[in-house]
Design a protein around this motif. Sequence first.
Motif, PDB file in Angstrom:
ATOM      1  N   UNK A  15       6.440   3.711 -10.110  1.00 17.17           N
ATOM      2  CA  UNK A  15       6.596   2.852  -8.927  1.00 17.17           C
ATOM      3  C   UNK A  15       5.411   2.985  -7.978  1.00 17.17           C
ATOM      4  N   UNK A  16       4.767   4.156  -7.996  1.00 20.18           N
ATOM      5  CA  UNK A  16       3.629   4.368  -7.094  1.00 20.18           C
ATOM      6  C   UNK A  16       2.435   3.495  -7.471  1.00 20.18           C
ATOM      7  N   UNK A  17       2.417   2.965  -8.715  1.00 22.40           N
ATOM      8  CA  UNK A  17       1.382   1.996  -9.095  1.00 22.40           C
ATOM      9  C   UNK A  17       1.591   0.662  -8.386  1.00 22.40           C
ATOM     10  N   UNK A  18       2.837   0.369  -8.048  1.00 27.99           N
ATOM     11  CA  UNK A  18       3.179  -0.963  -7.533  1.00 27.99           C
ATOM     12  C   UNK A  18       3.279  -1.006  -6.007  1.00 27.99           C
ATOM     13  N   UNK A  19       3.327   0.159  -5.364  1.00 28.65           N
ATOM     14  CA  UNK A  19       3.405   0.189  -3.898  1.00 28.65           C
ATOM     15  C   UNK A  19       1.989   0.104  -3.339  1.00 28.65           C
ATOM     16  N   UNK A  20       1.704  -0.992  -2.669  1.00 32.15           N
ATOM     17  CA  UNK A  20       0.358  -1.239  -2.143  1.00 32.15           C
ATOM     18  C   UNK A  20       0.254  -0.789  -0.694  1.00 32.15           C
ATOM     19  N   UNK A  21      -0.802  -0.069  -0.378  1.00 29.08           N
ATOM     20  CA  UNK A  21      -1.060   0.342   0.996  1.00 29.08           C
ATOM     21  C   UNK A  21      -1.685  -0.814   1.785  1.00 29.08           C
ATOM     22  N   UNK A  22      -1.546  -0.768   3.100  1.00 27.46           N
ATOM     23  CA  UNK A  22      -2.080  -1.813   3.970  1.00 27.46           C
ATOM     24  C   UNK A  22      -1.560  -3.190   3.535  1.00 27.46           C
ATOM     25  N   UNK A  23      -0.308  -3.227   3.100  1.00 28.43           N
ATOM     26  CA  UNK A  23       0.214  -4.441   2.484  1.00 28.43           C
ATOM     27  C   UNK A  23       0.490  -5.549   3.499  1.00 28.43           C
TER      28      UNK A  23
END
Length: 356
Positions: A15-23
């Motif tokens: 899931x950490x691949x899919x959570x985008x920062x500064x989204x």
Amino acid sequence: MKELGKGKFLFSLTNLFTIQRWNNRPAIIRFSEADNSFNTLFLSFLFKITSNSDIEESLRWRLTRELPKIVLSDVSLQLKERIERFSPRVWNEVTKKSIEELKNIADNQTIELLISQKSENPVDKLADLYISYLEAYENNKLFDYSQPLRELKEKIDNLEENFTKEQIEKFWSIANHSWSALMNLTAMVRWNRTHRNVRTTVSGHSFLVVTIAYLIAKLSNFNKIDEVISRAILHDFPEAFTGDVITPTKKKAPGLDEIVSKIEHEMVNEWMSSNKYLLPFSNYIDYSTNPFDRQAGVIVRTADYFATLLECALEIHSGNKLEIFRDNFFIFKKLIKDTSPLDVSEWIDEIESEIL
């Protein structure tokens, strides 16, 4: 939510691949949580080896920060930073409850091994803030990130009061020097010639490798934990300079593999030598160019295979019908069985039951 074991827990880490920062902002470069986790851990590693400190607690602190995000993925980075600023107590309570919720997706043994109860180390927190600042700085070249840059700079200034002027100069010099290499690893997409539903980078993959290698080492009662962590952190680092030269290419002609290895060693050495603070890194160059040597390397090799299997599983689970991912899932399943010092067949069975 049903109780999960180690395999399903590791699959949930994707899931950490899919959570985008500064989204909530436009961006030149999208950093996933997996990218950020590895880049921060890498910087902590450099800070620790130049200060003659061990890296295990840095990893556990990083995991303590990251694992709750599997549960808290809808909280934006900027909102989290402001909640922390207004009331650290409230955010700490949110984090504690999230860690409790993690027990629904992992057994207690896994949680106890990965989650640290110790307070944060200022060096690790500084690495965390520096990487966030550099992410915002990069995107500020085109879009307006002045507000998060200002807020991060304020937090950095407050934290730097814990260090001498000389230490601050050293840490910031190392961070700046490393950023270009880390950007390369973050920009480098794995399985580059194949359609992906979920994009993964060398940075994100490396974070999974470190986590899995650490878990296997602890469960195996392996006593050279820092070596395992260091080899795992550095196992793909030369690709920041050479690009991703896949094994089939290296085997095209006799001797090519050895030549590539020598070039990697030369380029990593040039990178190290161009910053005066990184001389202690000379003790770790072989970990980056020969990461799978010795018993610690076997653990890292297993983790590398397992992280790749997880990427295949993620593509299958997301509906990608390309046979390459199904074929490679079973190829890496066999490689893991033949390599692993720990029987992880049950972990793989759990993942397989989720996707097939």
